[in-house]
Design an enzyme around this catalytic site. Structure first.
Site, mmCIF file in Angstrom:
data_model
loop_
_atom_site.group_PDB
_atom_site.id
_atom_site.type_symbol
_atom_site.label_atom_id
_atom_site.label_comp_id
_atom_site.label_asym_id
_atom_site.label_seq_id
_atom_site.Cartn_x
_atom_site.Cartn_y
_atom_site.Cartn_z
ATOM 1 N N HIS A 482 0.827 -1.212 0.000
ATOM 2 C CA HIS A 482 0.000 0.000 0.000
ATOM 3 C C HIS A 482 0.857 1.256 0.000
ATOM 4 O O HIS A 482 0.669 2.162 0.818
ATOM 5 C CB HIS A 482 -0.962 0.015 1.186
ATOM 6 C CG HIS A 482 -1.861 -1.175 1.279
ATOM 7 N ND1 HIS A 482 -2.926 -1.227 2.133
ATOM 8 C CD2 HIS A 482 -1.850 -2.356 0.625
ATOM 9 C CE1 HIS A 482 -3.536 -2.398 2.012
ATOM 10 N NE2 HIS A 482 -2.894 -3.097 1.095
ATOM 11 N N GLY A 562 -8.627 -2.663 -4.485
ATOM 12 C CA GLY A 562 -9.483 -2.949 -3.348
ATOM 13 C C GLY A 562 -8.816 -3.963 -2.434
ATOM 14 O O GLY A 562 -7.700 -4.425 -2.680
ATOM 15 N N GLU A 568 -11.351 -0.517 -8.321
ATOM 16 C CA GLU A 568 -12.220 0.534 -8.833
ATOM 17 C C GLU A 568 -11.466 1.546 -9.681
ATOM 18 O O GLU A 568 -10.283 1.825 -9.458
ATOM 19 C CB GLU A 568 -12.927 1.250 -7.682
ATOM 20 C CG GLU A 568 -12.011 1.793 -6.604
ATOM 21 C CD GLU A 568 -12.782 2.235 -5.367
ATOM 22 O OE1 GLU A 568 -13.397 1.376 -4.708
ATOM 23 O OE2 GLU A 568 -12.772 3.436 -5.072
ATOM 24 N N TYR A 578 -13.537 9.350 -1.489
ATOM 25 C CA TYR A 578 -13.867 8.124 -2.217
ATOM 26 C C TYR A 578 -14.130 6.929 -1.298
ATOM 27 O O TYR A 578 -14.232 5.803 -1.759
ATOM 28 C CB TYR A 578 -12.787 7.868 -3.275
ATOM 29 C CG TYR A 578 -12.881 8.919 -4.351
ATOM 30 C CD1 TYR A 578 -13.619 8.709 -5.490
ATOM 31 C CD2 TYR A 578 -12.317 10.177 -4.161
ATOM 32 C CE1 TYR A 578 -13.777 9.705 -6.450
ATOM 33 C CE2 TYR A 578 -12.468 11.187 -5.099
ATOM 34 C CZ TYR A 578 -13.202 10.939 -6.237
ATOM 35 O OH TYR A 578 -13.380 11.933 -7.175
#
Length: 691
Positions: A482, A562, A568, A578
């Site tokens: 991440h 995700g 997305e 978001y």
């Protein structure tokens, strides 16, 4: 109804705050929790209190002298609930309201987002669903002053401390010695050594390959995990304290569970294979195979060489069609298909379909040419005006100039200060502005030993002049996974960057944090005066965005990983939220007012898409786990259709960028993708001609 009280607005400190991850856990089983604690208002010195010590749902909360009674004993769960009365009731926002003022109460625990909270290291307690702060109404400090929800303003009536004391900004140490035992086909026991922390470890978050599996309390050092037979995962764990500070991840433990039962029976051969040509593209279809347990994939062969794979899951069978693009004109090809089950039993080949392509390309995607290979992972890529390209090598930490015409490669230099994360970090995004021909600035995003950062270095005489390096932005939190990493200059001349949440979901909702965001910088690294929050943040509520691209209207599109349900594609608006971690794709609280819905979602098995680009108002999306390229025509502000190309043909696709001739550059990421070991890959750099 609560009276509206006029308040002075003040800006929160611009520090990067690590906050509590509160990803929801499916099911109604109560989440593991820390020990009960008081929650004390900083302004008043009084405790968060259930009015009248009443143990009934819908009872209001206030502040009152701390007295050690059960109505002041709050327990923080691993899913972000604040439970009271021996975990029987939860702190709750009345009516799931997301606008201020909103009443607070206790209510039967439901697992809803209106009962989940972020405890930030500045002392504020923020509702996950609303983004509002737990607030003592009217800045009152007296006994029985009501507590409600209000717009976060950084004032002391919105700050709280637990029994642990004041604000805590120090993360725990890395959990040690991760290990597994009792590995069987559907479960494994995962254990680790305790982390240390200046205040105390409250939770451990267990992941596989960047996907959160489970959170357990800080006294737990082992847990049983569900696994999938025959599927290789990499397990690791982070430690988390009550203030939401998250440690760096442990080392990775790879596992491959055995099969639950032996299966030696292959599927039947696919039948009725048919192929049709349209220009230089061939479309194949066939009748599904059968299997005693289930067909998991079809492999497609062109002239006896495998050119693609169509995959399914344990519950969803694979599709029975395939598009083969970029073929030679006026050429005959022979196709066949085999089926595979979950234990790699392979069927006999189907019958052969003979197809002859047309005289020329009449399709959106035409010829594909391999222009280079690399032993490391090509990550960022920019096309230069002379027809060459520059690309970054993620784990080797250097930048290569490639001449696509000759295939010649030159290393222009190693970027100083780059550090891997034994995961997704390293040397990532590249960008050049419209003034590159005169100023020679190359913009770079990379992981250092302590953070993620954006720098620029001049490219002089085909070499990186590292003496010119300027750090434009540092302090972006890093972790094993991440880390985001894409850079893109917009038509406004500003530099946009995508940042991951650093394995701490609520970083994404903290507008003073640089993580889980799309950031916007001036080329010199300063904050643009028209940014929405007075800092670098352009949009927020992102998990791990990696794709950025602008269309002909100057609108910014973003691609985001995700967790376990949906990837997305988003159309980014200034100041937009978001939704992560309250929602993923269209799941969770994504319908809540204030959250912007994605323009397209993809099941994670078909997605895990990293790079995007726009050519002639068509969006191209490069996917890793999905091993495909999506082509999506932009229609208004939507993406109504998604055509699939190269489904398994080249494996995992990382980066797609526009070529000067109107085509695409495309790179693969097949080996060494989840480690920081240099030169353990075998990747391709491809040019795709578009029709």
């Amino acid at each position: 109804m609560l009276a509206r009280v006029h308040r002075k607005r003040s800006r929160l400190p611009a520090a990067v705050l690590a906050v509590l991850a509160v990803l929801s856990v499916a099911g109604a089983v109560p989440a593991s929790a820390a020990a009960a604690t008081t929650v004390v208002g900083v302004a008043s010195g009084r405790c968060l209190d259930v009015v009248g010590n009443v143990r009934e749902p819908k009872t209001a909360v206030n502040i009152y002298d701390c007295n050690g009674q059960a109505n002041q004993a709050w327990t923080l769960t691993s899913t972000g609930e604040l439970r009271v009365y021996d975990d029987t009731l939860c702190l709750d926002v009345v009516g799931q309201s997301t606008t201020a003022p909103a009443a607070a109460q206790v209510y039967t625990c439901t697992g809803g987002a209106n009962q989940r909270w972020t405890l930030r290291s500045d002392g504020s307690i923020v509702g996950v669903q609303s983004g509002l702060c737990l607030d003592v109404t009217g800045q009152n400090t007296a006994n029985s002053s009501p507590v409600a929800m209000w717009t976060c303003n950084g004032q002391d009536n919105q700050k709280w401390r637990t029994s642990g004391g004041s604000a805590d900004t120090q993360p725990p140490t890395v959990p040690g010695n991760p290990r597994v035992s009792d590995l069987v086909c559907d479960s494994v026991t995962f254990a680790w050594n305790a982390s240390t922390d200046d205040v105390g470890v409250v939770f451990y978050d267990v992941y596989h390959d960047g996907q959160l599996m489970k959170s357990v309390n800080g006294a737990t050092l082992s847990t049983s995990l569900p696994v999938v037979a025959g599927v290789t995962w990499g397990l690791f764990v982070n430690a988390r304290d009550a203030a939401g500070n998250v440690s760096q991840a442990s080392t990775t433990v790879p596992i491959t569970p055995p099969q639950c039962q032996a299966d030696t029976q292959p599927p039947t051969a696919p039948t009725r294979l048919v192929g049709t040509a349209s220009g230089t593209t061939v479309t194949l279809s066939w009748t599904a195979s059968t299997d005693n347990i289930g067909v998991r994939a079809y492999d497609v062969y062109r002239d006896d060489a495998k050119v693609g794979t169509v995959t399914g899951t344990a519950t969803v069978p694979p599709a029975t069609s395939f598009i083969d693009s970029g073929l030679a004109p006026n050429t005959g090809y022979r196709y066949s298909v085999t089926a595979r089950d979950g234990q790699a039993n392979v069927s006999a080949r189907s019958g052969t379909a003979a197809v002859t392509t047309g005289a020329g390309c009449a399709n959106p995607v035409c010829a594909v040419t391999q222009v280079g290979t690399d032993t490391d992972i090509p990550w960022g890529l920019v096309a230069l005006s002379d027809g060459t390209v520059l690309y970054s090598r993620r784990d080797a930490h250097d930048i290569v100039r490639l001449n696509p015409t000759t295939g010649a490669k030159t290393t222009v230099g190693t970027v100083p200060g780059v550090s891997g994360t034994d995961g997704e970090g390293g040397l990532m995004g590249l960008a050049v502005s419209s003034t590159f021909a005169s100023d020679h600035w190359l913009y770079i995003m990379h992981t250092s030993a302590n953070d993620n950062r954006i720098v620029r270095i001049k490219l002089e005489n085909d070499r990186l002049d590292t003496a010119t390096e300027q750090v434009l932005l540092s302090g972006i939190l890093r972790n094993k996974f991440h880390d985001g990493g894409r850079l893109r200059f917009g038509p406004d001349g500003k530099l946009y960057a995508s940042t991951g949440d650093a394995q701490n979901g609520d970083n994404a909702q903290n507008k003073t944090s640089l993580n889980g965001k799309v950031l916007r910088l001036n080329p010199d690294g300063s904050v643009p005066s028209d940014n929405p929050f007075g800092n670098y943040v352009w949009s927020y509520g992102h998990r791990n965005p990696q794709g950025l691209a602008f269309d002909s209207q100057g609108r910014l599109w973003e691609q985001e990983f995700g967790n376990s349900l949906m990837d997305e594609t988003n159309l980014i608006t200034k100041g937009g939220n978001y939704g992560w971690p309250a929602c993923e794709g269209t799941s969770g609280s994504c319908g809540t007012t204030g959250f912007i819905a994605p323009k397209r979602t993809y099941p994670t098995a078909d997605g895990s898409c990293s790079g995007i680009t726009v050519v002639r108002d068509v969006l191209y999306v490069a996917c890793e786990r999905g091993t495909r390229l999506y082509r999506e025509v932009i229609s208004g502000d939507g993406l109504p259709t998604a055509d699939v190309y190269f489904n398994g043909t080249y494996g995992r696709l990382r980066t797609v960028e526009p070529a000067l001739d109107g085509g695409l550059w495309l790179t693969t990421s097949n080996l060494g993708d989840k480690d920081s070991t240099p030169n353990n890959s075998n990747e391709k750099i491809l040019h795709v001609a578009l029709g």
